[in-house]
Design a protein around this motif. Structure first.
Motif, short mmCIF file in Angstrom:
data_model
loop_
_atom_site.label_atom_id
_atom_site.label_comp_id
_atom_site.label_asym_id
_atom_site.label_seq_id
_atom_site.Cartn_x
_atom_site.Cartn_y
_atom_site.Cartn_z
N ASP A 44 -9.84 8.83 -0.91
CA ASP A 44 -10.35 7.49 -0.64
C ASP A 44 -9.70 6.40 -1.48
O ASP A 44 -9.39 5.32 -0.94
CB ASP A 44 -11.86 7.46 -0.83
N PRO A 45 -9.44 6.60 -2.79
CA PRO A 45 -8.77 5.53 -3.54
C PRO A 45 -7.41 5.17 -2.97
O PRO A 45 -7.02 4.01 -2.94
CB PRO A 45 -8.66 6.12 -4.96
N TRP A 46 -6.67 6.17 -2.48
CA TRP A 46 -5.36 5.88 -1.88
C TRP A 46 -5.53 5.13 -0.56
O TRP A 46 -4.74 4.25 -0.21
CB TRP A 46 -4.58 7.17 -1.69
N ARG A 47 -6.56 5.48 0.19
CA ARG A 47 -6.82 4.78 1.45
C ARG A 47 -7.08 3.29 1.21
O ARG A 47 -6.77 2.45 2.05
CB ARG A 47 -8.02 5.40 2.17
N VAL A 48 -7.68 2.97 0.07
CA VAL A 48 -7.93 1.56 -0.24
C VAL A 48 -6.62 0.78 -0.25
O VAL A 48 -6.55 -0.36 0.22
CB VAL A 48 -8.65 1.43 -1.60
N LEU A 49 -5.56 1.38 -0.75
CA LEU A 49 -4.27 0.69 -0.77
C LEU A 49 -3.72 0.53 0.65
O LEU A 49 -3.10 -0.49 0.96
CB LEU A 49 -3.28 1.47 -1.64
N ARG A 50 -3.93 1.51 1.49
CA ARG A 50 -3.51 1.38 2.89
C ARG A 50 -4.29 0.27 3.58
O ARG A 50 -3.75 -0.51 4.36
CB ARG A 50 -3.72 2.70 3.62
N GLN A 52 -5.67 -2.30 2.11
CA GLN A 52 -5.16 -3.55 1.55
C GLN A 52 -3.86 -3.95 2.23
O GLN A 52 -3.66 -5.12 2.59
CB GLN A 52 -4.94 -3.39 0.05
N ALA A 53 -3.00 -2.97 2.46
CA ALA A 53 -1.71 -3.25 3.11
C ALA A 53 -1.92 -3.77 4.53
O ALA A 53 -1.19 -4.66 4.99
CB ALA A 53 -0.85 -1.99 3.13
N GLU A 54 -2.93 -3.24 5.24
CA GLU A 54 -3.19 -3.72 6.60
C GLU A 54 -3.64 -5.17 6.60
O GLU A 54 -3.23 -5.96 7.46
CB GLU A 54 -4.24 -2.83 7.28
N PHE A 55 -4.49 -5.54 5.65
CA PHE A 55 -4.90 -6.93 5.55
C PHE A 55 -3.71 -7.83 5.21
O PHE A 55 -3.54 -8.90 5.80
CB PHE A 55 -6.00 -7.10 4.50
N GLY A 60 -0.16 -11.95 6.88
CA GLY A 60 1.21 -12.45 6.88
C GLY A 60 1.74 -12.74 8.26
O GLY A 60 2.44 -13.73 8.49
N ALA A 61 1.38 -11.90 9.22
CA ALA A 61 1.89 -12.07 10.59
C ALA A 61 1.23 -13.24 11.31
O ALA A 61 1.86 -13.88 12.16
CB ALA A 61 1.67 -10.79 11.39
N ARG A 148 -4.53 0.95 11.45
CA ARG A 148 -5.21 2.24 11.38
C ARG A 148 -6.73 2.05 11.47
O ARG A 148 -7.43 2.88 12.01
CB ARG A 148 -4.90 2.95 10.06
N TYR A 149 -7.20 0.95 10.87
CA TYR A 149 -8.62 0.77 10.64
C TYR A 149 -9.19 -0.34 11.52
O TYR A 149 -8.69 -1.46 11.51
CB TYR A 149 -8.89 0.45 9.17
N PHE A 150 -10.27 -0.01 12.26
CA PHE A 150 -10.89 -0.98 13.15
C PHE A 150 -11.37 -2.22 12.40
O PHE A 150 -11.25 -3.34 12.89
CB PHE A 150 -12.09 -0.35 13.86
N PHE A 151 -11.94 -2.03 11.20
CA PHE A 151 -12.54 -3.19 10.52
C PHE A 151 -11.49 -4.18 10.06
O PHE A 151 -11.73 -5.39 10.07
CB PHE A 151 -13.44 -2.75 9.35
N ALA A 152 -10.30 -3.72 9.69
CA ALA A 152 -9.22 -4.64 9.33
C ALA A 152 -8.77 -5.42 10.57
O ALA A 152 -8.55 -6.63 10.53
CB ALA A 152 -8.05 -3.88 8.71
#
Length: 248
Positions: A44-50, A52-55, A60-61, A148-152
């Motif tokens: 889970d801690p590593w997923r937090v970085l993913r 964050q990257a999606e946001f 940015g886009a 990857r994540y619906f909420f993002a």
């Protein structure tokens, strides 16, 4: 490691551990230790970085996108379906009204709105999602972001769209519709028009919301205030344009 009333306590940044949860290694130690398996890639801690990257990628886009409207509807809408043609018209007319068009990037009604926007010379955005039964974004998207994540992904729809136009759809469309209504009810968003296109398709849902949910006191009249039901594409776009003028 400190103790509280004889109990071992260890603090790790904003987290604290007590009793049997206290570990004997440090975060730096585990970071610098190059031995062992790579299971940490899936924790889970590593997923937090993913996440964050999606946001970061999404912001940015879309940061300079300008006024935009999200168009939702079923991925299962066939190209010969009359609502596919309505989706194309909605996409084109939104561009004519000065909007970019945002969809979930998939086939069906989403493709139709992206096609209408793209062929009208506008900005056609697709926010894709990793699913087992859909393959990337449609060919009419000219700005695409995959999540990857619906909420993002949901955050991007609400942050960058000034309103929703909702064509007939299924579970995913219902989710997006009620997400917008919930955010409006809880005052997380303001001045957010929602237009349902398809009187025959949506009337039963609205009748149930009014006749059962509202009548039983589970929602208020104001909760349905942002909803407009129509078959008229021009009316749907005009409502979005009126919202644009209000927020300018």
């Amino acid at each position: 490691m400190s103790t509280g009333e004889g109990r071992p306590v260890k603090r790790k940044g904003p987290t604290f551990l007590r009793d049997t949860q206290v570990d004997l290694s440090t975060t730096d130690q585990r970071l610098l230790d190059d031995h062992g398996r790579a299971d940490w890639l899936h924790t889970d801690p590593w997923r937090v970085l993913r996440i964050q990257a999606e946001f970061v990628e999404g912001f940015g886009a879309l940061a300079e996108l300008g006024p935009a409207i999200a168009v939702f509807g079923s991925a299962r809408t066939k190209r010969e379906d009359p609502f596919y043609a309505k989706g194309e018209q909605i996409g084109a007319k939104l561009v004519e009204a000065g909007f970019a068009v945002i969809t979930g990037g998939g086939p069906g009604a989403m493709e139709a709105a992206n096609k209408g926007a793209s062929e009208a010379g506008g900005v056609s955005v697709g926010l894709g999602i990793e699913l087992p039964f859909e393959d990337g974004v449609n060919d009419y998207v000219n700005i695409g972001v995959n999540f990857r994540y619906f909420f993002a992904r949901k955050t991007m729809f609400v942050k960058y769209a000034r309103g929703f136009i909702v064509l007939p759809g299924g579970m995913g469309t219902f989710d997006e519709l009620f997400e917008a209504l919930t955010l409006a009810q809880t005052q997380k968003i303001t001045s957010f028009p929602v237009v349902l296109v398809g009187i025959d398709y949506w009337s039963g849902l609205l009748d149930w919301l009014r006749g059962t949910v509202l009548a039983d006191g589970k929602i208020s009249e104001a909760d349905l205030g942002a909803l407009v039901l129509t078959d008229d594409v021009d009316e749907a776009v005009a409502i979005m344009a009126a919202g644009k003028a209000t927020s300018s």
